[in-house]
Motif scaffolding. Structure first.
Motif, PDB file in Angstrom:
ATOM      1  N   TYR A 141      19.246  25.610  12.138  1.00  0.00           N
ATOM      2  CA  TYR A 141      17.852  25.215  11.907  1.00  0.00           C
ATOM      3  C   TYR A 141      17.321  24.322  13.023  1.00  0.00           C
ATOM      4  O   TYR A 141      16.256  23.735  12.898  1.00  0.00           O
ATOM      5  CB  TYR A 141      17.716  24.527  10.548  1.00  0.00           C
ATOM      6  N   LYS A 188       6.641  18.518  10.027  1.00  0.00           N
ATOM      7  CA  LYS A 188       6.104  19.670  10.726  1.00  0.00           C
ATOM      8  C   LYS A 188       7.244  20.539  11.241  1.00  0.00           C
ATOM      9  O   LYS A 188       7.215  21.758  11.169  1.00  0.00           O
ATOM     10  CB  LYS A 188       5.258  19.166  11.898  1.00  0.00           C
ATOM     11  N   ARG A 202       8.735  22.500   8.416  1.00  0.00           N
ATOM     12  CA  ARG A 202       7.897  23.615   7.976  1.00  0.00           C
ATOM     13  C   ARG A 202       7.989  24.770   8.950  1.00  0.00           C
ATOM     14  O   ARG A 202       7.992  25.922   8.555  1.00  0.00           O
ATOM     15  CB  ARG A 202       6.444  23.159   7.806  1.00  0.00           C
ATOM     16  N   ASP A 203       8.089  24.438  10.247  1.00  0.00           N
ATOM     17  CA  ASP A 203       8.224  25.490  11.254  1.00  0.00           C
ATOM     18  C   ASP A 203       9.472  26.317  11.028  1.00  0.00           C
ATOM     19  O   ASP A 203       9.533  27.486  11.374  1.00  0.00           O
ATOM     20  CB  ASP A 203       8.291  24.873  12.659  1.00  0.00           C
ATOM     21  N   LYS A 204      10.486  25.688  10.486  1.00  0.00           N
ATOM     22  CA  LYS A 204      11.742  26.407  10.253  1.00  0.00           C
ATOM     23  C   LYS A 204      11.782  27.010   8.857  1.00  0.00           C
ATOM     24  O   LYS A 204      12.817  27.496   8.412  1.00  0.00           O
ATOM     25  CB  LYS A 204      12.944  25.444  10.390  1.00  0.00           C
ATOM     26  N   GLY A 205      10.677  26.902   8.136  1.00  0.00           N
ATOM     27  CA  GLY A 205      10.652  27.455   6.790  1.00  0.00           C
ATOM     28  C   GLY A 205      11.461  26.621   5.814  1.00  0.00           C
ATOM     29  O   GLY A 205      12.069  27.146   4.890  1.00  0.00           O
ATOM     30  N   LEU A 206      11.521  25.326   6.032  1.00  0.00           N
ATOM     31  CA  LEU A 206      12.316  24.430   5.192  1.00  0.00           C
ATOM     32  C   LEU A 206      11.436  23.327   4.641  1.00  0.00           C
ATOM     33  O   LEU A 206      10.365  23.061   5.166  1.00  0.00           O
ATOM     34  CB  LEU A 206      13.374  23.734   6.059  1.00  0.00           C
ATOM     35  N   ASP A 207      11.901  22.651   3.606  1.00  0.00           N
ATOM     36  CA  ASP A 207      11.318  21.359   3.298  1.00  0.00           C
ATOM     37  C   ASP A 207      12.464  20.360   3.173  1.00  0.00           C
ATOM     38  O   ASP A 207      13.634  20.738   3.180  1.00  0.00           O
ATOM     39  CB  ASP A 207      10.429  21.404   2.039  1.00  0.00           C
ATOM     40  N   THR A 254      15.089  20.832   0.438  1.00  0.00           N
ATOM     41  CA  THR A 254      15.994  21.960   0.661  1.00  0.00           C
ATOM     42  C   THR A 254      17.032  21.589   1.714  1.00  0.00           C
ATOM     43  O   THR A 254      18.204  21.939   1.591  1.00  0.00           O
ATOM     44  CB  THR A 254      15.196  23.190   1.119  1.00  0.00           C
ATOM     45  N   ARG A 302       7.722  34.071   7.667  1.00  0.00           N
ATOM     46  CA  ARG A 302       7.473  32.647   7.537  1.00  0.00           C
ATOM     47  C   ARG A 302       7.196  32.264   6.078  1.00  0.00           C
ATOM     48  O   ARG A 302       7.456  31.155   5.663  1.00  0.00           O
ATOM     49  CB  ARG A 302       6.288  32.279   8.454  1.00  0.00           C
ATOM     50  N   GLY A 357      14.235  33.588   6.403  1.00  0.00           N
ATOM     51  CA  GLY A 357      13.385  32.477   5.979  1.00  0.00           C
ATOM     52  C   GLY A 357      13.197  32.362   4.482  1.00  0.00           C
ATOM     53  O   GLY A 357      14.044  32.790   3.707  1.00  0.00           O
ATOM     54  N   PRO A 358      12.066  31.777   4.075  1.00  0.00           N
ATOM     55  CA  PRO A 358      11.889  31.385   2.675  1.00  0.00           C
ATOM     56  C   PRO A 358      12.039  32.514   1.664  1.00  0.00           C
ATOM     57  O   PRO A 358      12.469  32.275   0.544  1.00  0.00           O
ATOM     58  CB  PRO A 358      10.465  30.846   2.639  1.00  0.00           C
ATOM     59  N   ARG A 369      15.627  32.420   1.236  1.00  0.00           N
ATOM     60  CA  ARG A 369      16.158  31.111   0.864  1.00  0.00           C
ATOM     61  C   ARG A 369      15.718  30.688  -0.535  1.00  0.00           C
ATOM     62  O   ARG A 369      16.423  29.971  -1.220  1.00  0.00           O
ATOM     63  CB  ARG A 369      15.722  30.082   1.897  1.00  0.00           C
ATOM     64  N   TYR A 370      14.545  31.144  -0.939  1.00  0.00           N
ATOM     65  CA  TYR A 370      14.033  30.732  -2.249  1.00  0.00           C
ATOM     66  C   TYR A 370      14.194  31.824  -3.311  1.00  0.00           C
ATOM     67  O   TYR A 370      13.597  31.734  -4.366  1.00  0.00           O
ATOM     68  CB  TYR A 370      12.563  30.316  -2.128  1.00  0.00           C
ATOM     69  N   PHE A 420       6.956  28.250  -1.846  1.00  0.00           N
ATOM     70  CA  PHE A 420       6.918  27.719  -0.486  1.00  0.00           C
ATOM     71  C   PHE A 420       5.490  27.819   0.057  1.00  0.00           C
ATOM     72  O   PHE A 420       4.758  28.736  -0.277  1.00  0.00           O
ATOM     73  CB  PHE A 420       7.894  28.487   0.421  1.00  0.00           C
ATOM     74  N   THR A 421       5.144  26.861   0.914  1.00  0.00           N
ATOM     75  CA  THR A 421       3.767  26.809   1.435  1.00  0.00           C
ATOM     76  C   THR A 421       3.486  27.968   2.380  1.00  0.00           C
ATOM     77  O   THR A 421       4.375  28.582   2.935  1.00  0.00           O
ATOM     78  CB  THR A 421       3.539  25.511   2.220  1.00  0.00           C
ATOM     79  N   LYS A 460      -1.057  25.757  16.769  1.00  0.00           N
ATOM     80  CA  LYS A 460      -0.017  25.106  17.572  1.00  0.00           C
ATOM     81  C   LYS A 460       0.150  25.863  18.882  1.00  0.00           C
ATOM     82  O   LYS A 460       0.073  27.087  18.905  1.00  0.00           O
ATOM     83  CB  LYS A 460       1.286  25.158  16.767  1.00  0.00           C
TER      84      LYS A 460
END
Lengths: 362, 233
Positions: A27, A47, A50-55, A58, B98, B125-126, B129-130, B197-198, B223
């Motif tokens: 990650y 930030k 979030r870019d890595k799809g994580l919070d 988690t 994403r 990704g999510p 993972r979720y 997830f957002t 970005k």
């Protein structure tokens, strides 16, 4: 704030839990080895996560799973109390990624002494002709015409059927029907299945490939093991390859030989299912000898008479059900000796033709 | 009505897995319906029709498919109720990877195929993972060793989910998924639930149709790979 000692530092955990380093690298979490875990966690910007799809939650969870024995070390009070306990996350037991060098299969697989297939029916709904009991160390061949249900049988075993497949078969482990808990533990790690249509999709040398598999199984010091696997594969296949050969360059026979050697030396699955290994031109006798000594339950589905007779028992399938389980007779052993001679002769001719030889004058 | 969200990259076998599983569910008297969401084109509705499965197709077109999903899902839920479905499955493609269409309290399934390479589980990704249940497809096409490494990587990316191997062509393994779906509770209402997830945060003039490539900053929240000073940002 508590004084930092070396045991609190990230360095220490990364050394202790290789999975943790893999996680942080996967990650791309920025860290300094001298930081404590808490410092590292608080330093990562939202930030970035979030870019890595994580919070953050988690990430904390993933770290705890990677280094679970220590929970989240460092300053207490980082996580809510109920999260800091050393309890494992839910999910099948034995799936820990702790740094003890264990793996997802090794601990979970119970000692499989006996596997029984009972209460099955054929395609017409009639009860199967025989109950199948397989003991550790058995090498059994599965025969029957195309469409007779060979693959269904292998699938039922692989999926630990409990009356929920079309055959209504139930698979008993060590004499008991596995409960949900055991089923969860065994799922995906009971059987190693070598299919006919197998490919390698990675671009790796044989050595790197074996090392990677060994590493994922948590086997340390895989250097000697790598040599063993390659030597063994070379004894099964016609032409020798080395550790530097790319796996994608291997011939069909070499790939299957490598996978059979890998099954024997690296895989922990207590049951090995092989679908028609005769097509690839590998040494049948050597395969049977190797698998017989591997302490697994081995089922080989085949149309090849030499292979079928090489196993002391064979299962015959008809109309989707087991119609009989036959022990090899004395006469069959004699016949096998004759067939092997022919087989060897054919093999010699093959080797001769491959190396550019010819018989007689042109 | 039981509801599930299905997600996975393009061409990984979601539709095949759903068709095989829905056939089993329909046999046991659970009427199963599918909402298929795709970005540009999909002919999966004809596959579902051929298999006799109630379905509805949605194309998000110009709009980010995950946003489209989030705003449409209450209507899809109503559609499921109107059609008296016992099981409603929403199927959406992986898109950029994403986001995840997974909703809290609603069982989430992620489909991933072995041919995608061993780093795919980490990249997905999510939506992986979720997920609560991860389906691995095309496992028969790779070597047992690669399959094991792949499983291991899926397990690292999601330690909690149940993992099943399903062959989308033969339906091998779909029984387990069908059993899993039967065990799930009913979803009474979808409004007021939360995404797991957002969504991504970009919102700029390109979103509104700008196509020109230029140094001038796009208006809005976006970005840059390299910030104005040259450093990464």
């Amino acid at each position: 704030m508590r004084k930092k000692d070396s045991g609190d530092r990230l360095q220490h955990f990364i050394w202790k839990y290789p999975e943790l380093r893999a996680l942080l690298e996967a990650y791309q979490i920025p860290y300094v080895p001298e930081m404590t875990m808490t410092e590292m966690l608080t330093a990562v910007p939202d930030k970035w996560l979030r870019d890595k799809g994580l919070d953050r939650r988690t990430l904390v969870k993933l770290i705890k799973e990677a280094a679970w024995e220590d929970g989240l070390p460092g300053e207490p009070g980082f996580c809510p109390a109920e999260e800091t306990g050393g309890t494992r996350q839910t999910g099948p037991a034995g799936l820990s990624h702790s740094g003890k060098g264990n793996d997802q299969d090794g601990e979970a697989a119970p000692d499989l002494k006996e596997l029984a297939v009972r209460e099955g029916t054929d395609k017409s709904g009639n009860p199967e002709g025989a109950e199948l009991i397989l003991k550790k160390g058995d090498v059994i061949c599965v025969t029957g015409t195309t469409g007779s249900g060979k693959t269904r049988l292998l699938e039922d075993i692989e999926y630990l059927a409990s009356g929920d497949t079309p055959s209504k078969r139930k698979i008993y482990i060590n004499g008991k029907l596995p409960d949900q808990n055991m089923r969860d533990k065994l799922e995906n790690r009971m059987c190693a299945y070598l299919a006919q249509s197998m490919n390698f999709v990675m671009e790796l040398s044989c050595e790197a490939f074996i090392r990677m598999h060994a590493a994922c199984r948590g086997i340390q010091g895989s250097g000697v093991l790598t040599e063993q696997v390659i030597d063994c594969a070379n004894q099964l296949a016609g032409e020798a390859f080395t550790g530097e050969t790319m796996i994608t360059q291997l011939s069909g026979g070499q790939s299957r030989a490598l996978m059979i050697a890998d099954l024997v030396y690296i895989s922990a699955a207590p049951v090995v299912l092989i679908d028609e290994p005769e097509n690839a031109g590998i040494d049948k006798h050597a395969v049977i000898d190797l698998l017989s000594g591997s302490g697994r339950i081995v089922l080989i589905s085949t149309h090849d008479p030499v292979l079928a007779l090489s196993c002391p028992r064979r299962i015959v399938l008809k109309n989707g059900g087991i119609s009989g389980i036959l022990d090899r007779t004395e006469e069959e052993i004699e016949l096998l000796a004759r067939l092997r001679k022919y087989d060897d002769e054919v093999n010699d001719v093959r080797v001769m033709l491959r190396s550019g030889g010819r018989i007689g004058k042109p | 009505m039981k509801m599930l969200t299905f997600a996975g990259a393009h061409a990984c076998g979601k539709t095949s897995v759903i068709i095989k599983t829905a056939a089993i569910l329909n046999e046991t008297g659970l009427k199963t319906g599918v909402m298929k969401l795709d970005c540009i084109f999909s002919d999966d509705d004809s596959l579902y029709r051929a298999a006799g499965i109630t379905n509805i197709k949605m194309i998000s077109g110009n709009v980010c498919p995950d946003h489209f999903f989030a705003v449409s899902v209450p209507q899809v839920f109503e559609w499921g109720l109107e059609n008296r479905l016992d099981v409603l499955i929403t199927e959406s493609a992986g898109l950029c990877g994403r986001c995840a269409p997974h909703i809290r309290d609603i069982p989430a399934v992620c489909v991933i195929d072995c041919l995608a390479g061993i780093s795919a589980p980490a990249k997905t990704g999510p939506m992986l993972r979720y997920a609560d249940h991860i389906i691995i497809t095309k496992a028969d096409l790779v070597s047992p060793a690669e399959r094991e490494v792949f499983l291991h990587n899926v397990r690292i990316a999601n330690t909690r989910a149940r993992i099943s191997l399903i062959n989308g062509l033969t339906g091998q393994g779909a029984y387990r998924l069908a059993a899993y779906i039967r065990q799930q509770g009913e979803t009474e209402e979808i409004r007021g639930k939360y995404l797991r997830f957002t969504m991504p945060s970009a919102e700029c003039s390109y979103c509104a149709g700008q196509t020109v490539i230029d140094d001038a900053p796009a208006a809005g929240r976006i970005k840059y790979a390299w910030a104005a000073g040259g450093g990464t940002g």
